[in-house]
Design a protein around this motif. Structure first.
Motif, PDB file in Angstrom:
ATOM      1  N   ALA A 286       0.810  -1.217   0.000  1.00 56.48           N
ATOM      2  CA  ALA A 286       0.000   0.000   0.000  1.00 56.48           C
ATOM      3  C   ALA A 286       0.844   1.269   0.000  1.00 56.48           C
ATOM      4  O   ALA A 286       0.385   2.332  -0.436  1.00 56.48           O
ATOM      5  CB  ALA A 286      -0.938  -0.006   1.205  1.00 56.48           C
ATOM      6  N   ALA A 287       2.076   1.169   0.475  1.00 55.82           N
ATOM      7  CA  ALA A 287       2.965   2.334   0.507  1.00 55.82           C
ATOM      8  C   ALA A 287       3.806   2.477  -0.751  1.00 55.82           C
ATOM      9  O   ALA A 287       4.540   3.444  -0.911  1.00 55.82           O
ATOM     10  CB  ALA A 287       3.875   2.259   1.739  1.00 55.82           C
ATOM     11  N   GLY A 288       3.737   1.495  -1.654  1.00 57.81           N
ATOM     12  CA  GLY A 288       4.527   1.542  -2.877  1.00 57.81           C
ATOM     13  C   GLY A 288       5.568   0.444  -2.915  1.00 57.81           C
ATOM     14  O   GLY A 288       5.545  -0.488  -2.099  1.00 57.81           O
ATOM     15  N   PRO A 289       6.509   0.515  -3.862  1.00 55.24           N
ATOM     16  CA  PRO A 289       7.578  -0.478  -3.932  1.00 55.24           C
ATOM     17  C   PRO A 289       8.383  -0.505  -2.633  1.00 55.24           C
ATOM     18  O   PRO A 289       8.614   0.542  -2.015  1.00 55.24           O
ATOM     19  CB  PRO A 289       8.436   0.020  -5.104  1.00 55.24           C
ATOM     20  CG  PRO A 289       7.500   0.836  -5.943  1.00 55.24           C
ATOM     21  CD  PRO A 289       6.579   1.500  -4.971  1.00 55.24           C
ATOM     22  N   VAL A 290       8.809  -1.696  -2.201  1.00 49.92           N
ATOM     23  CA  VAL A 290       9.472  -1.830  -0.904  1.00 49.92           C
ATOM     24  C   VAL A 290      10.905  -1.307  -0.911  1.00 49.92           C
ATOM     25  O   VAL A 290      11.508  -1.171   0.155  1.00 49.92           O
ATOM     26  CB  VAL A 290       9.450  -3.291  -0.419  1.00 49.92           C
ATOM     27  CG1 VAL A 290       8.018  -3.759  -0.204  1.00 49.92           C
ATOM     28  CG2 VAL A 290      10.195  -4.213  -1.385  1.00 49.92           C
ATOM     29  N   GLN A 291      11.462  -1.045  -2.077  1.00 45.66           N
ATOM     30  CA  GLN A 291      12.766  -0.392  -2.150  1.00 45.66           C
ATOM     31  C   GLN A 291      12.786   0.534  -3.358  1.00 45.66           C
ATOM     32  O   GLN A 291      11.839   0.577  -4.145  1.00 45.66           O
ATOM     33  CB  GLN A 291      13.916  -1.411  -2.214  1.00 45.66           C
ATOM     34  CG  GLN A 291      14.710  -1.560  -0.930  1.00 45.66           C
ATOM     35  CD  GLN A 291      15.377  -0.246  -0.477  1.00 45.66           C
ATOM     36  OE1 GLN A 291      15.407   0.763  -1.181  1.00 45.66           O
ATOM     37  NE2 GLN A 291      15.921  -0.267   0.726  1.00 45.66           N
TER      38      GLN A 291
ATOM     39  N   PHE B  18      14.340 -10.897  -7.015  1.00 46.90           N
ATOM     40  CA  PHE B  18      13.145 -10.518  -6.269  1.00 46.90           C
ATOM     41  C   PHE B  18      13.552  -9.602  -5.111  1.00 46.90           C
ATOM     42  O   PHE B  18      14.508  -9.891  -4.388  1.00 46.90           O
ATOM     43  CB  PHE B  18      12.426 -11.757  -5.736  1.00 46.90           C
ATOM     44  CG  PHE B  18      11.839 -12.601  -6.827  1.00 46.90           C
ATOM     45  CD1 PHE B  18      10.520 -12.425  -7.230  1.00 46.90           C
ATOM     46  CD2 PHE B  18      12.608 -13.560  -7.474  1.00 46.90           C
ATOM     47  CE1 PHE B  18       9.983 -13.188  -8.254  1.00 46.90           C
ATOM     48  CE2 PHE B  18      12.075 -14.329  -8.502  1.00 46.90           C
ATOM     49  CZ  PHE B  18      10.759 -14.140  -8.898  1.00 46.90           C
ATOM     50  N   VAL B  19      12.817  -8.514  -4.952  1.00 46.97           N
ATOM     51  CA  VAL B  19      13.079  -7.552  -3.884  1.00 46.97           C
ATOM     52  C   VAL B  19      11.888  -7.574  -2.944  1.00 46.97           C
ATOM     53  O   VAL B  19      10.760  -7.240  -3.334  1.00 46.97           O
ATOM     54  CB  VAL B  19      13.304  -6.139  -4.444  1.00 46.97           C
ATOM     55  CG1 VAL B  19      13.614  -5.169  -3.306  1.00 46.97           C
ATOM     56  CG2 VAL B  19      14.432  -6.132  -5.484  1.00 46.97           C
ATOM     57  N   VAL B  20      12.139  -7.969  -1.687  1.00 49.92           N
ATOM     58  CA  VAL B  20      11.082  -8.086  -0.683  1.00 49.92           C
ATOM     59  C   VAL B  20      11.422  -7.181   0.493  1.00 49.92           C
ATOM     60  O   VAL B  20      12.535  -6.667   0.605  1.00 49.92           O
ATOM     61  CB  VAL B  20      10.921  -9.543  -0.218  1.00 49.92           C
ATOM     62  CG1 VAL B  20      10.643 -10.457  -1.410  1.00 49.92           C
ATOM     63  CG2 VAL B  20      12.144 -10.039   0.551  1.00 49.92           C
ATOM     64  N   ALA B  21      10.467  -6.979   1.375  1.00 52.52           N
ATOM     65  CA  ALA B  21      10.703  -6.116   2.534  1.00 52.52           C
ATOM     66  C   ALA B  21      11.486  -6.835   3.624  1.00 52.52           C
ATOM     67  O   ALA B  21      12.362  -6.252   4.270  1.00 52.52           O
ATOM     68  CB  ALA B  21       9.377  -5.609   3.091  1.00 52.52           C
ATOM     69  N   GLN B  22      11.191  -8.120   3.838  1.00 51.15           N
ATOM     70  CA  GLN B  22      11.856  -8.889   4.899  1.00 51.15           C
ATOM     71  C   GLN B  22      12.052 -10.322   4.431  1.00 51.15           C
ATOM     72  O   GLN B  22      11.144 -10.937   3.874  1.00 51.15           O
ATOM     73  CB  GLN B  22      11.034  -8.873   6.187  1.00 51.15           C
ATOM     74  CG  GLN B  22      11.679  -9.653   7.333  1.00 51.15           C
ATOM     75  CD  GLN B  22      10.924  -9.526   8.645  1.00 51.15           C
ATOM     76  OE1 GLN B  22      10.307  -8.498   8.918  1.00 51.15           O
ATOM     77  NE2 GLN B  22      10.965 -10.573   9.463  1.00 51.15           N
ATOM     78  N   LEU B  23      13.250 -10.843   4.685  1.00 54.03           N
ATOM     79  CA  LEU B  23      13.606 -12.209   4.305  1.00 54.03           C
ATOM     80  C   LEU B  23      14.119 -12.919   5.552  1.00 54.03           C
ATOM     81  O   LEU B  23      15.149 -12.534   6.112  1.00 54.03           O
ATOM     82  CB  LEU B  23      14.677 -12.175   3.218  1.00 54.03           C
ATOM     83  CG  LEU B  23      15.205 -13.505   2.693  1.00 54.03           C
ATOM     84  CD1 LEU B  23      14.092 -14.326   2.062  1.00 54.03           C
ATOM     85  CD2 LEU B  23      16.326 -13.257   1.689  1.00 54.03           C
TER      86      LEU B  23
ATOM     87  N   GLY C 166      14.921  -5.852   1.625  1.00 56.91           N
ATOM     88  CA  GLY C 166      15.038  -4.400   1.541  1.00 56.91           C
ATOM     89  C   GLY C 166      16.075  -3.812   2.474  1.00 56.91           C
ATOM     90  O   GLY C 166      16.477  -2.658   2.294  1.00 56.91           O
ATOM     91  N   ILE C 167      16.550  -4.581   3.463  1.00 60.51           N
ATOM     92  CA  ILE C 167      17.570  -4.070   4.379  1.00 60.51           C
ATOM     93  C   ILE C 167      18.986  -4.410   3.909  1.00 60.51           C
ATOM     94  O   ILE C 167      19.955  -4.114   4.598  1.00 60.51           O
ATOM     95  CB  ILE C 167      17.366  -4.589   5.810  1.00 60.51           C
ATOM     96  CG1 ILE C 167      17.531  -6.120   5.875  1.00 60.51           C
ATOM     97  CG2 ILE C 167      16.009  -4.155   6.362  1.00 60.51           C
ATOM     98  CD1 ILE C 167      17.532  -6.674   7.295  1.00 60.51           C
ATOM     99  N   ALA C 168      19.107  -5.029   2.730  1.00 59.46           N
ATOM    100  CA  ALA C 168      20.429  -5.463   2.257  1.00 59.46           C
ATOM    101  C   ALA C 168      21.324  -4.269   1.948  1.00 59.46           C
ATOM    102  O   ALA C 168      20.915  -3.329   1.272  1.00 59.46           O
ATOM    103  CB  ALA C 168      20.272  -6.325   1.006  1.00 59.46           C
ATOM    104  N   GLN C 169      22.578  -4.348   2.422  1.00 64.28           N
ATOM    105  CA  GLN C 169      23.549  -3.338   2.056  1.00 64.28           C
ATOM    106  C   GLN C 169      24.021  -3.579   0.628  1.00 64.28           C
ATOM    107  O   GLN C 169      23.732  -4.596   0.021  1.00 64.28           O
ATOM    108  CB  GLN C 169      24.731  -3.339   3.039  1.00 64.28           C
ATOM    109  CG  GLN C 169      25.524  -4.622   3.075  1.00 64.28           C
ATOM    110  CD  GLN C 169      25.034  -5.598   4.110  1.00 64.28           C
ATOM    111  OE1 GLN C 169      23.833  -5.750   4.322  1.00 64.28           O
ATOM    112  NE2 GLN C 169      25.969  -6.302   4.748  1.00 64.28           N
ATOM    113  N   SER C 170      24.790  -2.636   0.080  1.00 60.53           N
ATOM    114  CA  SER C 170      25.074  -2.628  -1.353  1.00 60.53           C
ATOM    115  C   SER C 170      25.940  -3.776  -1.828  1.00 60.53           C
ATOM    116  O   SER C 170      26.070  -3.998  -3.036  1.00 60.53           O
ATOM    117  CB  SER C 170      25.738  -1.303  -1.740  1.00 60.53           C
ATOM    118  OG  SER C 170      26.976  -1.148  -1.065  1.00 60.53           O
ATOM    119  N   THR C 171      26.541  -4.544  -0.913  1.00 62.82           N
ATOM    120  CA  THR C 171      27.406  -5.659  -1.306  1.00 62.82           C
ATOM    121  C   THR C 171      26.663  -6.979  -1.459  1.00 62.82           C
ATOM    122  O   THR C 171      27.234  -7.958  -1.940  1.00 62.82           O
ATOM    123  CB  THR C 171      28.515  -5.856  -0.251  1.00 62.82           C
ATOM    124  OG1 THR C 171      27.894  -6.078   1.027  1.00 62.82           O
ATOM    125  CG2 THR C 171      29.423  -4.638  -0.161  1.00 62.82           C
TER     126      THR C 171
END
Length: 224
Positions: free
Chosen positions: A58-63, A123-128, A158-163
């Motif tokens: 509902a808030a949009g894409p998770v990242q 796949f990009v999710v909010a929590q894994l 969505g909490i993944a750092q850039s590496t």
């Protein structure tokens, strides 16, 4: 209903909104994941397509595309020695029921009907969640569908750092976890070297080159 939600909802990058749809086949709220992420570096002999599947709630894409662009830029650095680059070639929305991926069954289900050869599915999710440690989260996973292990994809939290994407792409290109101190495939907690200075070591690069050639040879990947 989901498409109506997407059409009415621009992605916000800081103070910047996603521009009007620039790719005619991309839903407007996700257009920036194509238009604002980097293309393959021109010096790469091989370009791997990424089909990105983003959970939208509902808030949009998770990242955001900015987050994904940082993941790509780091992958460019690590895969430069093997002449491989990456580029977003498709993007679509995943239903909000997959925002929190907690089980093996959900890891299977998120990609089962979306898998196709020739690209890496991301796949990009909010929590894994960590399926081996109750209550723990992980940043990413390279996952094989358990009923058909030829079907595989990368899931990023969505909490993944850039590496993190580079690490998971290492698995996609045949690498196991490592004991080499300098390797990005080594998950042992340590501060030296820092994550953003870790690389694929020579033995790993040899494996990646062989797997690269195998996948392009059998059509698992198509050069973009």
């Amino acid at each position: 209903m989901l498409l109506e939600l997407l059409a009415a909802m621009p992605v916000v990058l800081g103070a910047r909104q996603c521009p009007a749809m620039l790719e005619p086949d991309v839903e407007p709220a996700l257009a920036c994941f194509v238009d604002l992420t980097p293309a393959c570096p021109e010096d790469r002999p091989r370009c791997v397509g990424l089909h990105v599947h983003v959970v939208v709630d509902a808030a949009g894409p998770v990242q955001t595309p900015t987050w994904l662009a940082a993941q790509l830029e780091h992958a460019f650095v690590l895969f430069e020695p093997v002449g491989v680059g990456f580029q977003v070639v498709a993007v679509d929305a995943v239903e909000a029921s997959f925002a929190h991926v907690a089980t093996r069954e959900q890891r299977d289900a998120i990609g089962r009907s979306r898998f196709g050869r020739g690209v890496v599915h991301l796949f990009v999710v909010a929590q894994l969640d960590d399926v081996d440690a109750v209550g723990e989260q992980i940043r990413g996973v390279h996952w094989r569908q358990r009923s058909n292990t030829d079907k595989r994809w990368v899931i990023l939290s969505g909490i993944a750092q850039s590496t993190v994407m580079a690490h998971e792409l290492g698995h996609f290109f045949g690498l196991p976890h490592s004991s080499h101190r300098r390797s990005i495939m080594n998950k042992t907690p340590r501060e030296d070297p820092p994550w953003d200075e870790r690389v694929f070591v020579d033995e790993e690069l040899a494996i990646v080159r062989a797997e690269r050639d195998r996948m392009f040879g059998d059509g698992s990947l198509i050069d973009r």
